[in-house]
Structures are given as structure tokens and as C-alpha cells.
Design a protein around this motif. Structure first.
Motif, short mmCIF file in Angstrom:
data_model
loop_
_atom_site.label_atom_id
_atom_site.label_comp_id
_atom_site.label_asym_id
_atom_site.label_seq_id
_atom_site.Cartn_x
_atom_site.Cartn_y
_atom_site.Cartn_z
N TRP A 130 0.82 -1.20 0.00
CA TRP A 130 0.00 0.00 0.00
C TRP A 130 0.86 1.26 0.00
CZ3 TRP A 130 -0.85 -3.10 4.66
CH2 TRP A 130 -1.90 -4.01 4.56
N ILE A 131 0.22 2.40 -0.23
CA ILE A 131 0.88 3.67 0.03
C ILE A 131 1.07 3.83 1.53
CG2 ILE A 131 0.64 6.19 -0.09
CD1 ILE A 131 -0.78 5.80 -2.76
N ALA A 132 0.06 3.46 2.30
CA ALA A 132 0.13 3.40 3.76
C ALA A 132 -0.88 2.37 4.23
CB ALA A 132 -0.17 4.76 4.39
N PRO A 133 -0.65 1.69 5.36
CA PRO A 133 -1.64 0.74 5.85
C PRO A 133 -2.98 1.43 6.10
CG PRO A 133 0.46 0.44 6.98
CD PRO A 133 0.57 1.70 6.17
N PRO A 134 -4.08 0.73 5.93
CA PRO A 134 -5.41 1.35 6.05
C PRO A 134 -5.64 1.96 7.43
CG PRO A 134 -5.58 -0.82 5.03
CD PRO A 134 -4.17 -0.69 5.52
N THR A 135 -5.95 3.26 7.46
CA THR A 135 -6.22 3.93 8.74
C THR A 135 -7.56 3.48 9.33
OG1 THR A 135 -7.20 5.81 7.58
CG2 THR A 135 -4.86 5.95 8.13
N GLU A 136 -8.42 2.85 8.53
CA GLU A 136 -9.65 2.31 9.08
C GLU A 136 -9.36 1.17 10.06
OE1 GLU A 136 -10.51 3.74 4.88
OE2 GLU A 136 -8.95 2.56 5.86
N VAL A 137 -8.19 0.55 9.94
CA VAL A 137 -7.80 -0.55 10.81
C VAL A 137 -6.71 -0.11 11.79
CG1 VAL A 137 -6.86 -2.90 10.86
CG2 VAL A 137 -8.39 -2.21 9.01
N TYR A 138 -5.73 0.64 11.30
CA TYR A 138 -4.65 1.14 12.15
C TYR A 138 -5.09 2.46 12.76
CZ TYR A 138 -1.35 -2.38 10.38
OH TYR A 138 -0.70 -3.55 10.08
N GLN A 139 -5.82 2.40 13.88
CA GLN A 139 -6.51 3.56 14.43
C GLN A 139 -5.88 4.14 15.69
OE1 GLN A 139 -10.73 2.99 14.98
NE2 GLN A 139 -10.91 1.65 13.21
N SER A 140 -4.88 3.52 16.26
CA SER A 140 -4.35 3.98 17.53
C SER A 140 -3.83 5.42 17.43
CB SER A 140 -3.21 3.08 17.99
OG SER A 140 -2.60 3.61 19.17
N PRO A 141 -4.10 6.26 18.46
CA PRO A 141 -3.58 7.63 18.43
C PRO A 141 -2.07 7.70 18.62
CG PRO A 141 -4.62 7.19 20.54
CD PRO A 141 -4.91 6.01 19.66
#
Length: 372
Positions: free
Chosen positions: A128-139
Motif C-alpha cells: 500500500w501507500i500506507a496501511p489502512p487507517t480504518e484498521v490502524y486507528q491507535s492515536p
């Protein structure tokens, strides 16, 4: 710290390390652009209708110094476009090799709560360009603390086991602040041939200012003050887990990850994001697709609050906050990666994500990624 200071600091680090140790300098970066298909939507932190070159762009420089006798130092500085290229230390730790299969790290370091945590910013290392933020949500993704890391073999399998303890304090771009204490994490991964299996347990106490103080104070002036306590996040405990698997035979790629997290009696509540991704290589080009689901359920109970006019305003404001925090939305990404250079790749993606009102929104992204 401005970019000119970044250059001077990098040079200073190199000169001082070189005076006493064998130093290795390396770096990586992403230059990206994103465009939403619809205005008044938000997908992966893109919320402007114009072409955005800053949101996903950054460069990082890493210095590794071998101090001999098992001791080493690592520092990493990252400058992001969304932060006006102001650099910050993302890593700064000392590592001591106690034995061949055991090392201890002290300082600021990445906490591996995800499959791709070890190289979360290194876009060149994944599809990916970046891992999906819908899954990688930690602040947060780094802590100031200590870790112990063990590597050993069981037959043909390579086992990696880690323990982390520390804390983190941060302020997000939207002004939300987080005080995260007593972070404890246990991570186990197994590499066997083309397979990697990983599992993580994460616990921490946290307080956060999400801009809801007036609403909290309003409820605390009523007989239902517990609602305000639930909306506020103050010394609350979080338990999170991660289960992931990667299969990669350099022809086909398969990735799956599930990250359930629970924070009882809070506006955060329960999170259950997951994703599955598949990729196929055709020479220097990989085509890939990802499907996942972002489910978030706040845990604030209003059932005992009577439907009376005196509480109507507080109730309406609380319902609006809970609705904004409630997600039950699928997403998908299709994309391609072209390795046109031994140290660089071009990536293009389209992501479709369901909005709070049930409508769909899309995001087109392209990026040049590199390691050096």
C-alpha cells in the motif's frame, strides 16, 4: 524546529557519532498526492476537495551507531508535510545485546501493535501507500520506555517475543491531547517459510481531552453525572489485541489482520476493525486489493436518563457525539505498485469508504516512495 535546523541537526548527529563510533545513516520517504471524489467527505484523513500533496508526504533520516561490546544507539527524525515539515524524533534509544538471542532497548521506540509496526512509515516495505487507517486507528505508535526482545528457533520456525513498558504524551493536529501511561505490551511472532503469524496484547491507562469538556460539565451538574464521567476519558484502562498473518512467496501476497480493542463505559467503547488483502506480482508490477470493515461502538448508556425538557439539550448533544463516534462501515482499496528502480517505487490506489450517513466516498492517491 524548522527544516534548516533539521539539516544542521542531522549533520551534527553524523559528526558527533563518527567521532566515537561506527555510524550508519539511512533514510526513507514518501511523496504523495490525494484527491477526494466528493467534497464534504473525509477518507483517510483527507478532508479537502482540492488535490492535497501534504497529507501523506514525509521524509525520515535514521542514524545507527555501533558503540561496541553489544551497545548501540539509534535515532530517527521524521518531517511530515502535514506538519509543515517540522521534524520530530520518532526513535531515540539505546540497545544492549545481552546475549546472541536477547537484547534490551531503552528510550523512545516504536511499539509493535500492528503487523507492519516495525516499518510503519517505510512505504517501500509494503504494497500500500500506507496501511489502512480504518484498521490502524491507535492515536500513538511510539512510547518512551523499555523493551526486551528475544529471538529463537523451534525447528525451522523463527520465534520473536517482545515485552514493552512505557508511556506517551501527544497532541494531535485537531487539538486532541492524550496522556498514555502504564503501557504494557506482549508481542509474539512466528516466521515459518513464507508464513508470518503475529499476536499482540496491549494494555494502558489514558486520559484524553477530545474537546468535550463543556458537555461533561453539563452532565455533572445533573443527577446523571455518570453520563459525563462516561463521556470523559480520565485514567481509563484499555485492553487491546491484534491477530495477523502474512503469506508471501514473492508471487502471491496474502495479509489478514483483526484488532479488537475495548474501553468500557466511555465514548470510545469497543473497536473491531479488520482487513484482508491480496496481491499478485507481474514482474516489477504488483496489483492488489484490500477489503475491510471498521466497526466502533461507544459505550455510554442513556437508558436511565428520562426524556424531559430540562435534559433535552444535553441529550441531543450527547446523541450527536455518540453518532459521530459510531462506525459500522466497510471499505475497499484497489491499487498497483511499480518497482521502477531498485530503491524506489511508484504506487497508485483508489479507496472507497462508507461515510456516517451511509453514502460512499472515494479517494485517489499516487505516491513515489524510496529508501536510501
Amino acid at each position: 524546529m524548522k527544516l534548516s535546523s533539521f539539516s544542521c541537526l542531522s549533520l551534527g548527529l553524523a559528526l558527533s557519532f563518527n567521532a566515537a563510533a561506527d555510524v550508519q545513516l539511512s533514510g526513507f520517504g514518501t511523496l504523495s498526492a490525494g484527491l477526494l471524489t466528493d467534497s464534504d467527505t473525509e477518507v483517510r484523513n483527507y478532508d479537502e476537495s482540492d488535490l492535497n500533496f501534504k497529507q501523506g508526504s514525509f521524509f525520515a533520516l535514521q542514524a545507527y551507531a555501533d558503540l561496541n561490546d553489544g551497545l548501540s544507539a539509534t535515532a530517527q527524525i521524521r518531517a511530515r508535510g502535514v506538519d509543515d515539515w517540522d521534524p520530530e524524533f520518532t526513535w531515540a534509544y539505546l540497545s544492549y545485546q545481552v546475549q546472541d538471542d536477547w537484547r534490551v532497548q531503552v528510550g523512545r521506540q516504536r511499539i509493535p501493535m500492528y503487523l507492519y509496526s516495525d516499518y510503519l512509515d517505510v512505504s517501500y516495505a509494503y504494497h500500500w501507500i500506507a496501511p489502512p487507517t480504518e484498521v490502524y486507528q491507535s492515536p500513538f505508535d511510539s512510547i518512551d520506555g523499555i523493551s526486551t526482545i528475544h529471538d529463537f528457533y523451534v525447528g525451522d520456525a523463527i520465534i520473536n517475543f517482545r515485552l514493552y513498558y512505557g508511556q506517551e504524551n501527544l497532541t494531535r493536529a485537531d487539538g486532541a491531547t492524550f496522556d498514555i501511561d502504564k503501557v504494557f505490551s506482549a508481542v509474539a511472532s512466528v516466521n515459518y517459510g513464507n508464513w508470518t503469524f503475529r499476536s499482540t496484547y496491549l494494555h494502558f491507562d489514558w486520559s484524553a481531552d477530545l474537546g468535550l469538556t463543556p458537555l461533561v460539565a453539563g452532565w455533572q451538574q445533573t443527577p446523571f453525572g455518570y453520563v459525563g464521567d462516561d463521556i470523559a476519558i480520565s485514567d481509563d484502562s484499555v485492553d487491546g489485541y491484534e491477530f495477523g498473518v502474512i503469506y508471501d512467496n514473492q508471487d502471491w501476497l496474502f495479509v489478514a489482520e483483526y484488532i479488537p480493542t475495548k474501553l468500557d463505559n466511555t465514548v470510545v467503547g469497543e473497536l473491531e476493525p479488520w482487513m484482508v488483502s491480496v496481491g499478485k506480482r507481474f514482474g516489477t508490477v504488483m496489483l492488489h486489493g484490500t477489503f475491510g470493515h471498521n466497526k466502533t461502538t461507544p459505550d455510554v448508556d442513556l437508558s436511565a436518563v428520562p426524556q424531559i425538557e430540562a435534559l433535552a439539550g444535553l441529550r441531543a448533544a450527547t446523541d450527536a457525539v455518540l453518532a459521530s463516534r459510531t462506525q459500522d462501515a466497510p471499505f475497499y482499496t484497489i491499487g498497483a505498485r511499480w518497482d521502477f528502480h531498485e530503491s524506489a517505487a511508484f504506487k497508485a490506489e483508489y479507496t472507497n469508504s462508507e461515510q456516517l450517513d451511509g453514502s460512499d466516498a472515494g479517494l485517489f492517491q499516487v505516491a513515489l516512495v524510496t529508501v536510501f
